[in-house]
Design an enzyme around this catalytic site. Sequence first.
Site, PDB file in Angstrom:
ATOM      1  N   SER A   9      96.711  72.381  54.641  1.00 36.79           N
ATOM      2  CA  SER A   9      96.151  72.273  53.287  1.00 36.79           C
ATOM      3  C   SER A   9      95.427  73.571  52.983  1.00 36.79           C
ATOM      4  CB  SER A   9      95.198  71.085  53.177  1.00 36.79           C
ATOM      5  OG  SER A   9      94.053  71.316  53.962  1.00 36.79           O
TER       6      SER A   9
ATOM      7  N   CYS B  15     101.446  71.438  42.747  1.00 35.34           N
ATOM      8  CA  CYS B  15     100.082  71.831  42.412  1.00 35.34           C
ATOM      9  C   CYS B  15      99.434  70.666  41.681  1.00 35.34           C
ATOM     10  CB  CYS B  15     100.071  73.018  41.450  1.00 35.34           C
ATOM     11  SG  CYS B  15     100.981  74.443  42.038  1.00 35.34           S
TER      12      CYS B  15
ATOM     13  N   THR C  10     106.474  70.573  51.373  1.00 36.58           N
ATOM     14  CA  THR C  10     105.999  69.754  52.499  1.00 36.58           C
ATOM     15  C   THR C  10     105.775  68.297  52.072  1.00 36.58           C
ATOM     16  OG1 THR C  10     103.748  70.365  51.920  1.00 36.58           O
ATOM     17  CG2 THR C  10     104.820  71.690  53.600  1.00 36.58           C
TER      18      THR C  10
HETATM   19  C1  LIG Z   1     100.693  77.291  55.947  1.00 35.90           C
HETATM   20  C2  LIG Z   1     101.670  77.018  54.853  1.00 35.90           C
HETATM   21  C3  LIG Z   1     101.473  77.529  53.583  1.00 35.90           C
HETATM   22  C4  LIG Z   1     102.361  77.268  52.562  1.00 35.90           C
HETATM   23  N1  LIG Z   1     102.157  77.805  51.328  1.00 35.90           N
HETATM   24  C5  LIG Z   1     103.058  77.581  50.332  1.00 35.90           C
HETATM   25  C6  LIG Z   1     102.924  78.190  49.059  1.00 35.90           C
HETATM   26  O1  LIG Z   1     101.990  78.937  48.800  1.00 35.90           O
HETATM   27  N2  LIG Z   1     103.869  77.928  48.114  1.00 35.90           N
HETATM   28  C7  LIG Z   1     104.932  77.125  48.346  1.00 35.90           C
HETATM   29  O2  LIG Z   1     105.759  76.949  47.469  1.00 35.90           O
HETATM   30  N3  LIG Z   1     105.098  76.535  49.555  1.00 35.90           N
HETATM   31  C8  LIG Z   1     104.193  76.753  50.554  1.00 35.90           C
HETATM   32  N4  LIG Z   1     104.387  76.168  51.775  1.00 35.90           N
HETATM   33  C9  LIG Z   1     105.575  75.342  52.011  1.00 35.90           C
HETATM   34  C10 LIG Z   1     106.692  76.175  52.654  1.00 35.90           C
HETATM   35  O3  LIG Z   1     107.076  77.222  51.794  1.00 35.90           O
HETATM   36  C11 LIG Z   1     107.913  75.324  53.027  1.00 35.90           C
HETATM   37  O4  LIG Z   1     108.533  74.864  51.843  1.00 35.90           O
HETATM   38  C12 LIG Z   1     107.572  74.135  53.902  1.00 35.90           C
HETATM   39  O5  LIG Z   1     106.651  74.539  54.886  1.00 35.90           O
HETATM   40  C13 LIG Z   1     108.788  73.487  54.571  1.00 35.90           C
HETATM   41  O6  LIG Z   1     109.484  74.384  55.374  1.00 35.90           O
HETATM   42  P1  LIG Z   1     109.276  74.540  56.975  1.00 35.90           P
HETATM   43  O7  LIG Z   1     109.454  73.180  57.572  1.00 35.90           O
HETATM   44  O8  LIG Z   1     110.312  75.533  57.380  1.00 35.90           O
HETATM   45  O9  LIG Z   1     107.889  75.053  57.176  1.00 35.90           O
HETATM   46  C14 LIG Z   1     103.481  76.447  52.812  1.00 35.90           C
HETATM   47  C15 LIG Z   1     103.691  75.931  54.089  1.00 35.90           C
HETATM   48  C16 LIG Z   1     102.810  76.203  55.108  1.00 35.90           C
HETATM   49  C17 LIG Z   1     103.074  75.628  56.463  1.00 35.90           C
END
Ligand SMILES: Cc1cc2nc3c(=O)[nH]c(=O)nc-3n(C[C@H](O)[C@H](O)[C@H](O)COP(=O)(O)O)c2cc1C
Lengths: 304, 304, 247, 247
Positions: free
Chosen positions: B70, B131, B194
Amino acid sequence: MELDLSVEIAGLKLKNPVMNASGTYDPLRYESLVDPNLLGAVVLKSLTLNPREGNPPPRIVEVACGIVNSIGIQNEGVEEFIKVKVPLLRKFKEATFIASVAGLTPNEFAEVVEALEGVDIFKAYEINTSCPNLEKGGVNCALDERCIQQVTKAVRGKTNKPVIVKLAPDVTDIVAIAKVAVDAGADALTIANTYRALVVDLKSRKPILHNVTGGLSGPAIKPITLRLVYEVVKALDVPVIASGGITSANDALEYLLVGAKAVQIGTMNFVRHDIMIKIIEGIKKFMVDEGIKDIKEFIGTLRT
Amino acid sequence: MELDLSVEIAGLKLKNPVMNASGTYDPLRYESLVDPNLLGAVVLKSLTLNPREGNPPPRIVEVACGIVNSIGIQNEGVEEFIKVKVPLLRKFKEATFIASVAGLTPNEFAEVVEALEGVDIFKAYEINTSCPNLEKGGVNCALDERCIQQVTKAVRGKTNKPVIVKLAPDVTDIVAIAKVAVDAGADALTIANTYRALVVDLKSRKPILHNVTGGLSGPAIKPITLRLVYEVVKALDVPVIASGGITSANDALEYLLVGAKAVQIGTMNFVRHDIMIKIIEGIKKFMVDEGIKDIKEFIGTLRT
Amino acid sequence: MKLVECSVTHNLRVRPEYHILGLECGELGSIEPGQFITVSVDSVEMVLRRPFSIYRVFENRGVIEIFFKVVGKGTKALSELKEGMAVSVLGPLGKGFPLYEGVTAVLLSRGVGLASLALLGDKLKGLKSRVVTIASFKGRDADLASDNEYVKSFSDEVIVLYDEDRSSDVENVRYLLNKVKPDVVYTCGSKRLVRLLKELPYEAYVAWEERMGCAVGACRSCAVRTVAGYKLTCYDGPVFNVRDLIL
Amino acid sequence: MKLVECSVTHNLRVRPEYHILGLECGELGSIEPGQFITVSVDSVEMVLRRPFSIYRVFENRGVIEIFFKVVGKGTKALSELKEGMAVSVLGPLGKGFPLYEGVTAVLLSRGVGLASLALLGDKLKGLKSRVVTIASFKGRDADLASDNEYVKSFSDEVIVLYDEDRSSDVENVRYLLNKVKPDVVYTCGSKRLVRLLKELPYEAYVAWEERMGCAVGACRSCAVRTVAGYKLTCYDGPVFNVRDLIL
Ligand SMILES: Cc1cc2nc3c(=O)[nH]c(=O)nc-3n(C[C@H](O)[C@H](O)[C@H](O)COP(=O)(O)O)c2cc1C
Ligand SMILES: Cc1cc2nc3c(=O)[nH]c(=O)nc-3n(C[C@H](O)[C@H](O)[C@H](O)COP(=O)(O)OP(=O)(O)OC[C@H]3O[C@@H](n4cnc5c(N)ncnc54)[C@H](O)[C@@H]3O)c2cc1C
Ligand SMILES: Cc1cc2nc3c(=O)[nH]c(=O)nc-3n(C[C@H](O)[C@H](O)[C@H](O)COP(=O)(O)OP(=O)(O)OC[C@H]3O[C@@H](n4cnc5c(N)ncnc54)[C@H](O)[C@@H]3O)c2cc1C
Ligand SMILES: Cc1cc2nc3c(=O)[nH]c(=O)nc-3n(C[C@H](O)[C@H](O)[C@H](O)COP(=O)(O)O)c2cc1C
Ligand code: FES
Ligand code: FES
């Protein structure tokens, strides 16, 4: 220290808050490993009115920290179940049995409950709403507020025993759907079933499960289902039974902390067959260590 | 064998289908480990109109096969970003940059895009709809079809560059919400962000994240997000970029097989910092082994 | 900063639950005291890498040591590593402690936090500073300083405090510091000690600990509140002036 | 059926990718040829236990052996187990092969499927049946029968077939079976061989393989289609009469 692990859910007294999740344990087949009399309750495999042969194999596949299954509610039908299975279950004299009810139309749920009403060993019904609704072109009933309402009402009209509605987790607003069930007469909720998922094989370029998609369960889903339980407990005044990714006494305790009145163990019954007994022991140990005499004093004490 | 890894998404040409997920990688901070010029695209951290300081710590916690975060979209605001960060990014001459746009009202998204329109390094916008929508009492915009529609329309009105709308995964009907975005003018979709999740600590009896809930990412979610991509690709004629739990070339290839035009790597950038390069290499190896000359011939070839 | 496969040279159990792990990593580049590495334990079930201070450096052999306490699954797995096994290491990471020549410095540690200060002591000694090590522990069986030849080698004085005899009470630490009247105090992430140092007039730095994601300053997971807003523990820190932190 | 912690007595690499793992489990109860065990590899990332036939039993020592091929993550992990390490074993599971005295039996195996038939051969030999082992493999470097003293010990004849010289072709297997004219044929889960046996007039049983959940007949994951509807591989099987299966 004398420990009190008992909990009460909509009038149903359980000796402890640990039971199995439907479809993942059978007291007869696990008999040499687990004494069902020691469990808070025993939930049977979901029953439909008519026998269902289930989906063609493969029906199960492992993924990271979980499994995806598409059994397709294979079951012998309620009549055969009452005739053959119930007599065998009677030997577990101290066990608290909960029947799991499924159906392909809202009315079928009611018919299954009707058929089970005479069976004294069942102390409550869990309504597995994650079934294709044939009246709505096969869409999953659990995802449809209207269907949840119809099913709950139909079942409610047939019994005075506690009705526990089991919800699907992968919905936009779990509180909204939980409220529909409660308003339609549910005494308690089980949160939640598996998450719709897909696993494919790169070599054959095909889905691994014959049914293409299936339901994800196991440790992978715990943080999501814990959030669902948290939201429902916060918003509604209804007892919640938690089901999702419990692997240990600590996982079970986390759900209780958040406010679940009891927990169900599913996938982990495949991995350590005596896990439910181990979890009950682990909860006792935690209570001793933390000086908790009555588990009810612990339930729902999350500080936010 | 001469391999063609290039893909095209709504007119945007990418040299290969591998990019990072927003918020999980920064080309400057990873510079000694990853050459951003080699990636299909580089997606920047989500930007809001004004600076946001994000949530108090702890902001991240590990769970089985995943993490829950978060961050709270901590960012410097679009103006500062253009002034300070963009000049530094210019040195990556061969990189394809995609800006990630966030906002607390539909109008804010449009204003951020407006502010970015003059910045030539951005070839497309990804709209992070996850958001809180302040106009709707803070409910998550990504869960609300009306908000998705408003945001997409508002952004669409400001730019001719490709607009990629990033959706939330934990909705009842991903196809319905995807359709709203497409009908409102989205050129492509990123599926998905997520999953809302909760992690608690038994000792302190408190949530671990200061913000209470957070978003689950990592290998745990892959089977669910793969199902989402499958459903959208089957139902709608829109290019999909997949994001969820990719840890290896095989995971990436599974998403391509199902029909995603490109993939994003998120959490795994924290674990093996050069993973995106490794995944590109792994895709090439797979193509050689399977005799695939053009990755476009492989995309969407799942047999069901 | 490099991402390298290192090989375990030794894994010493110095006390129940406390291990010193030696890693042959070759050339990691120059290492500042206070910097850290992250190691990967398992990349599927335990997704996150684990951060540890660089405890000691054997430059000529390309070996570094970390000193850790077993607190959970990751450190448990690390405690079971055997000589010759491979470990993925990322580092050195973050910004180290400011170094001063010819001053009187106190290393004020709590528990295994000593691991974050030892390399600093070694460097300060080389810079002809006087090093007073004040190391506080729960009890005598968790004492990581008294028998520690490395710590003795750079400390002009080692003062060991325990909870069990209450010598580790904040008031006693205050008294001891005021007696030494150091030019600079270095501490690790005990909030209680940082609060104390904020009250005292000495220049003081802390090696902060926060849960991390990327550990390289990209993901903004490891925010810590400072007078200048949130800073990133992994990138702007882990070393901060105690006066800049808002606890 | 018991759930026990067993200890690894040996882990022999018999060919690249093929291992024989010895497990000291104490008293598991009586074991029928064709029964299987499941072992737990890791209970978080790899949730499911892995099923393996019981290859051999050393009753006096309380030791059983499984014979497996490394095909994925779980078998990879098992191939790395060292002597003395603990493994959770559940078994014996399922229903074994019907046994006949003084008959001519063919064990018709494909690859590591030999592991499902060996204990049966041993038992049949004891029952004074004539055992002809027909073992088919991809190539000579995957031949698990020719040098196998255990297999030789119970086989009156060992016929080894390979894909590389096409001796494993279905037509040749048919020819060989018709030459032996067995009273009963036992085979493992190769669909090709099961189809062949359905065409031939000999009584025939197969040790079937299906993906499993609980492995004790509770979850209905391991369904296999038979003339009497779906049966559970783990509970009603893994041994089925080939004529009952619908492929
Ligand atoms: C620490 C962290 C920060 C993230 N910040 C953003 C963000 O600023 N904007 C966004 O669209 N998604 C954000 N996400 C989501 C990721 O871009 C991604 O869609 C999500 O983590 C699922 O992919 P993964 O399983 O490969 O991590 C964030 C995820 C993590 C873990
Ligand atoms: C910059 C820095 C330097 C450190 N140096 C040392 C050291 O030299 N010696 C030592 O013993 N410990 C040190 N720590 C703490 C060490 O990282 C944790 O004890 C370790 O990560 C715990 O892992 P686990 O899997 O055993 O515990 P778990 O509780 O199972 O870990 C779960 C998650 O929480 C994280 N976590 C748990 N405790 C901490 C913590 N205190 N700080 C940050 N993240 C945490 C883990 O990294 C992991 O992601 C340091 C931490 C940081 C941030
Ligand atoms: C009753 C029975 C007896 C068996 N006996 C033997 C034996 O003696 N020797 C041997 O080498 N193999 C045997 N197998 C197959 C063996 O179980 C699999 O090769 C093994 O589980 C693969 O695990 P993995 O993690 O390496 O592969 P992965 O592909 O990573 O496994 C992923 C999942 O698929 C399952 N799976 C993969 N292949 C199979 C398969 N063929 N059958 C059932 N599940 C599978 C795994 O159990 C696991 O749940 C038997 C299978 C069954 C059902
Ligand atoms: C193989 C299998 C079969 C299942 N069958 C049923 C069922 O018949 N009825 C039902 O309500 N839930 C069924 N479930 C769902 C479980 O009861 C449980 O809610 C779910 O698996 C999540 O819990 P877990 O993570 O502990 O497994 C089944 C789950 C699995 C894995
Ligand atoms: S851990 Fe990613 S910014 Fe510090
Ligand atoms: S694996 Fe559960 S019934 Fe066979």
